[in-house]
Design a protein around this motif. Structure first.
Motif, PDB file in Angstrom:
ATOM      1  N   VAL A   6       0.856  -1.191   0.000  1.00 28.22           N
ATOM      2  CA  VAL A   6       0.000   0.000   0.000  1.00 28.22           C
ATOM      3  C   VAL A   6       0.892   1.241   0.000  1.00 28.22           C
ATOM      4  O   VAL A   6       1.616   1.516   0.963  1.00 28.22           O
ATOM      5  CB  VAL A   6      -0.936   0.006   1.215  1.00 28.22           C
ATOM      6  CG1 VAL A   6      -1.841   1.233   1.176  1.00 28.22           C
ATOM      7  CG2 VAL A   6      -1.765  -1.275   1.257  1.00 28.22           C
ATOM      8  N   PHE A  49     -10.414  -2.802  -6.914  1.00 27.51           N
ATOM      9  CA  PHE A  49     -10.174  -1.756  -5.926  1.00 27.51           C
ATOM     10  C   PHE A  49      -8.731  -1.308  -6.021  1.00 27.51           C
ATOM     11  O   PHE A  49      -7.860  -1.993  -6.577  1.00 27.51           O
ATOM     12  CB  PHE A  49     -10.464  -2.265  -4.501  1.00 27.51           C
ATOM     13  CG  PHE A  49      -9.407  -3.199  -3.947  1.00 27.51           C
ATOM     14  CD1 PHE A  49      -8.341  -2.712  -3.198  1.00 27.51           C
ATOM     15  CD2 PHE A  49      -9.454  -4.570  -4.189  1.00 27.51           C
ATOM     16  CE1 PHE A  49      -7.360  -3.561  -2.698  1.00 27.51           C
ATOM     17  CE2 PHE A  49      -8.486  -5.425  -3.701  1.00 27.51           C
ATOM     18  CZ  PHE A  49      -7.432  -4.919  -2.955  1.00 27.51           C
ATOM     19  N   ARG A  50      -8.467  -0.157  -5.461  1.00 24.19           N
ATOM     20  CA  ARG A  50      -7.080   0.274  -5.225  1.00 24.19           C
ATOM     21  C   ARG A  50      -7.047   1.056  -3.921  1.00 24.19           C
ATOM     22  O   ARG A  50      -8.033   1.674  -3.522  1.00 24.19           O
ATOM     23  CB  ARG A  50      -6.533   1.087  -6.392  1.00 24.19           C
ATOM     24  CG  ARG A  50      -7.373   2.250  -6.825  1.00 24.19           C
ATOM     25  CD  ARG A  50      -6.744   2.900  -8.060  1.00 24.19           C
ATOM     26  NE  ARG A  50      -7.605   3.934  -8.610  1.00 24.19           N
ATOM     27  CZ  ARG A  50      -7.238   4.747  -9.598  1.00 24.19           C
ATOM     28  NH1 ARG A  50      -6.027   4.644 -10.139  1.00 24.19           N
ATOM     29  NH2 ARG A  50      -8.062   5.669 -10.058  1.00 24.19           N
ATOM     30  N   LEU A  51      -5.899   0.979  -3.270  1.00 22.66           N
ATOM     31  CA  LEU A  51      -5.756   1.498  -1.910  1.00 22.66           C
ATOM     32  C   LEU A  51      -4.414   2.190  -1.768  1.00 22.66           C
ATOM     33  O   LEU A  51      -3.382   1.681  -2.218  1.00 22.66           O
ATOM     34  CB  LEU A  51      -5.858   0.339  -0.909  1.00 22.66           C
ATOM     35  CG  LEU A  51      -5.720   0.663   0.579  1.00 22.66           C
ATOM     36  CD1 LEU A  51      -6.905   1.496   1.064  1.00 22.66           C
ATOM     37  CD2 LEU A  51      -5.618  -0.632   1.398  1.00 22.66           C
ATOM     38  N   HIS A  53      -2.411   5.203   1.232  1.00 21.26           N
ATOM     39  CA  HIS A  53      -2.587   5.809   2.561  1.00 21.26           C
ATOM     40  C   HIS A  53      -1.758   7.073   2.669  1.00 21.26           C
ATOM     41  O   HIS A  53      -0.803   7.291   1.913  1.00 21.26           O
ATOM     42  CB  HIS A  53      -2.227   4.815   3.669  1.00 21.26           C
ATOM     43  CG  HIS A  53      -0.753   4.655   3.926  1.00 21.26           C
ATOM     44  ND1 HIS A  53      -0.119   5.251   4.990  1.00 21.26           N
ATOM     45  CD2 HIS A  53       0.199   3.957   3.264  1.00 21.26           C
ATOM     46  CE1 HIS A  53       1.172   4.923   4.979  1.00 21.26           C
ATOM     47  NE2 HIS A  53       1.388   4.129   3.944  1.00 21.26           N
ATOM     48  N   LEU A  58      -6.769   6.293   5.030  1.00 24.11           N
ATOM     49  CA  LEU A  58      -6.764   5.393   3.875  1.00 24.11           C
ATOM     50  C   LEU A  58      -7.540   6.039   2.737  1.00 24.11           C
ATOM     51  O   LEU A  58      -8.559   6.702   2.957  1.00 24.11           O
ATOM     52  CB  LEU A  58      -7.434   4.060   4.238  1.00 24.11           C
ATOM     53  CG  LEU A  58      -6.894   3.298   5.435  1.00 24.11           C
ATOM     54  CD1 LEU A  58      -7.694   2.013   5.640  1.00 24.11           C
ATOM     55  CD2 LEU A  58      -5.414   2.996   5.264  1.00 24.11           C
ATOM     56  N   LEU A  60      -9.449   4.730  -0.494  1.00 27.75           N
ATOM     57  CA  LEU A  60      -9.958   3.479  -1.054  1.00 27.75           C
ATOM     58  C   LEU A  60     -10.906   3.786  -2.206  1.00 27.75           C
ATOM     59  O   LEU A  60     -11.859   4.553  -2.035  1.00 27.75           O
ATOM     60  CB  LEU A  60     -10.678   2.676   0.035  1.00 27.75           C
ATOM     61  CG  LEU A  60     -11.302   1.340  -0.351  1.00 27.75           C
ATOM     62  CD1 LEU A  60     -10.279   0.384  -0.956  1.00 27.75           C
ATOM     63  CD2 LEU A  60     -11.979   0.700   0.866  1.00 27.75           C
ATOM     64  N   HIS A  61     -10.647   3.172  -3.354  1.00 26.77           N
ATOM     65  CA  HIS A  61     -11.426   3.428  -4.572  1.00 26.77           C
ATOM     66  C   HIS A  61     -11.852   2.095  -5.170  1.00 26.77           C
ATOM     67  O   HIS A  61     -11.012   1.241  -5.452  1.00 26.77           O
ATOM     68  CB  HIS A  61     -10.556   4.211  -5.572  1.00 26.77           C
ATOM     69  CG  HIS A  61     -11.220   4.506  -6.879  1.00 26.77           C
ATOM     70  ND1 HIS A  61     -10.498   4.649  -8.053  1.00 26.77           N
ATOM     71  CD2 HIS A  61     -12.524   4.684  -7.210  1.00 26.77           C
ATOM     72  CE1 HIS A  61     -11.341   4.907  -9.041  1.00 26.77           C
ATOM     73  NE2 HIS A  61     -12.571   4.937  -8.560  1.00 26.77           N
ATOM     74  N   PHE A  88     -14.572  -3.807   3.006  1.00 24.06           N
ATOM     75  CA  PHE A  88     -13.162  -3.878   3.410  1.00 24.06           C
ATOM     76  C   PHE A  88     -13.130  -4.319   4.863  1.00 24.06           C
ATOM     77  O   PHE A  88     -13.608  -3.618   5.753  1.00 24.06           O
ATOM     78  CB  PHE A  88     -12.512  -2.504   3.226  1.00 24.06           C
ATOM     79  CG  PHE A  88     -11.167  -2.334   3.877  1.00 24.06           C
ATOM     80  CD1 PHE A  88     -10.140  -3.241   3.632  1.00 24.06           C
ATOM     81  CD2 PHE A  88     -10.911  -1.263   4.716  1.00 24.06           C
ATOM     82  CE1 PHE A  88      -8.884  -3.077   4.227  1.00 24.06           C
ATOM     83  CE2 PHE A  88      -9.672  -1.086   5.314  1.00 24.06           C
ATOM     84  CZ  PHE A  88      -8.661  -1.996   5.063  1.00 24.06           C
ATOM     85  N   SER A  90     -10.599  -5.702   8.044  1.00 24.91           N
ATOM     86  CA  SER A  90      -9.178  -5.633   8.399  1.00 24.91           C
ATOM     87  C   SER A  90      -8.971  -5.792   9.894  1.00 24.91           C
ATOM     88  O   SER A  90      -9.886  -5.596  10.700  1.00 24.91           O
ATOM     89  CB  SER A  90      -8.583  -4.293   7.940  1.00 24.91           C
ATOM     90  OG  SER A  90      -9.177  -3.215   8.647  1.00 24.91           O
ATOM     91  N   PHE A 179     -11.121  -7.947   0.895  1.00 25.76           N
ATOM     92  CA  PHE A 179     -12.022  -7.059   0.179  1.00 25.76           C
ATOM     93  C   PHE A 179     -13.102  -7.915  -0.474  1.00 25.76           C
ATOM     94  O   PHE A 179     -12.807  -9.004  -0.990  1.00 25.76           O
ATOM     95  CB  PHE A 179     -11.263  -6.264  -0.892  1.00 25.76           C
ATOM     96  CG  PHE A 179     -10.192  -5.380  -0.331  1.00 25.76           C
ATOM     97  CD1 PHE A 179     -10.431  -4.041  -0.100  1.00 25.76           C
ATOM     98  CD2 PHE A 179      -8.933  -5.892  -0.024  1.00 25.76           C
ATOM     99  CE1 PHE A 179      -9.436  -3.210   0.431  1.00 25.76           C
ATOM    100  CE2 PHE A 179      -7.933  -5.080   0.497  1.00 25.76           C
ATOM    101  CZ  PHE A 179      -8.191  -3.734   0.726  1.00 25.76           C
ATOM    102  N   LEU A 213      -1.886  -6.738   3.921  1.00 24.73           N
ATOM    103  CA  LEU A 213      -1.533  -5.425   3.366  1.00 24.73           C
ATOM    104  C   LEU A 213      -0.255  -4.936   4.029  1.00 24.73           C
ATOM    105  O   LEU A 213      -0.145  -4.937   5.257  1.00 24.73           O
ATOM    106  CB  LEU A 213      -2.654  -4.409   3.603  1.00 24.73           C
ATOM    107  CG  LEU A 213      -4.056  -4.784   3.110  1.00 24.73           C
ATOM    108  CD1 LEU A 213      -5.048  -3.703   3.510  1.00 24.73           C
ATOM    109  CD2 LEU A 213      -4.045  -4.991   1.604  1.00 24.73           C
TER     110      LEU A 213
END
Length: 217
Positions: A6, A49-51, A53, A58, A60-61, A88, A90, A179, A213
């Motif tokens: 990430v 998704f993509r992440l 930080h 975060l 998050l898309h 999501f 975690s 996810f 992650l």
């Protein structure tokens, strides 16, 4: 087990609707959510998704294309998993307590925390209100719409969203996570995951099947 690095980015004063462009600029790649774990539910919409930080938040898309779309849940902490929903899960503090963050296609959120599926605590509304949200279909509820539909949501999730902990920063953390994409009451129910789940029936509350992650320092 799937693992993902990430990237750390700078997102000072970036509104949620600008997150996709920022992640484009930072060359943050999409990752598919494409594992069909249960033969009874074979439908596989296109989900990725993509992440990234920022240290204390975060970004998050999600991008989705599916055969119908639904956003009936009218308020946060409602039954968003019955809608067109991305999720999501975690374990950010590494202590066995996991969080479920679930978002329907209108940006309505559910956030829960706890050590198991029972006795989950929902995040207070003031915590949810700090999560900045953009939804390509708008933020208003609507009944199911049939036909091919593409949609996106982008979230800026501060560390305070993980309300049972005082995380401070994500930098340098290794966080077990998964996810998901679901839609329990859609015309074609489905249950997709990023990391595979070896259980007999649909269940996303299974930290033993999380991936990992790796947050850049």
């Amino acid at each position: 087990m799937n693992e993902l690095k990430v990237k750390k980015v700078s997102a000072a004063s970036v509104p949620p609707e600008a997150i996709p462009a920022l992640l484009d600029e930072e060359k943050v790649d999409f990752t598919p959510v494409s594992v069909v774990n249960w033969a009874k539910y074979p439908y596989r919409p296109s989900v990725q998704f993509r992440l990234a930080h920022t240290g204390d938040s975060l970004l998050l898309h999600f991008k989705v294309r599916e055969a119908s779309v639904r956003a009936v849940a009218a308020a946060d902490n409602g039954r968003v998993w019955e809608d067109s929903c991305v999720e999501f899960f975690s374990i950010p503090a590494g202590d066995g307590v996991y969080y479920n963050l679930e978002c329907n296609c209108a940006g309505t959120l559910l956030v829960g925390g706890g050590a198991g599926r029972k006795d989950r605590q929902h995040a207070p509304q003031e915590v949810l209100d700090r999560v900045q949200r953009w939804a390509s279909l708008g933020r208003q509820p609507f009944e199911e719409r049939q036909g091919d539909c593409a949609w996106e949501v982008a979230l800026m999730i501060p560390a305070s969203t993980f309300f049972l902990h005082d995380l401070g920063s994500f930098s340098g953390r290794d966080v077990p996570a998964n996810f998901y994409k679901c839609g329990d009451l859609l015309q074609t129910p489905h249950f997709l995951s990023w990391n595979p789940i070896a259980l007999d029936k649909p269940n996303f509350h299974c930290p033993q099947y999380f991936g990992l992650l790796h947050f850049e320092p």
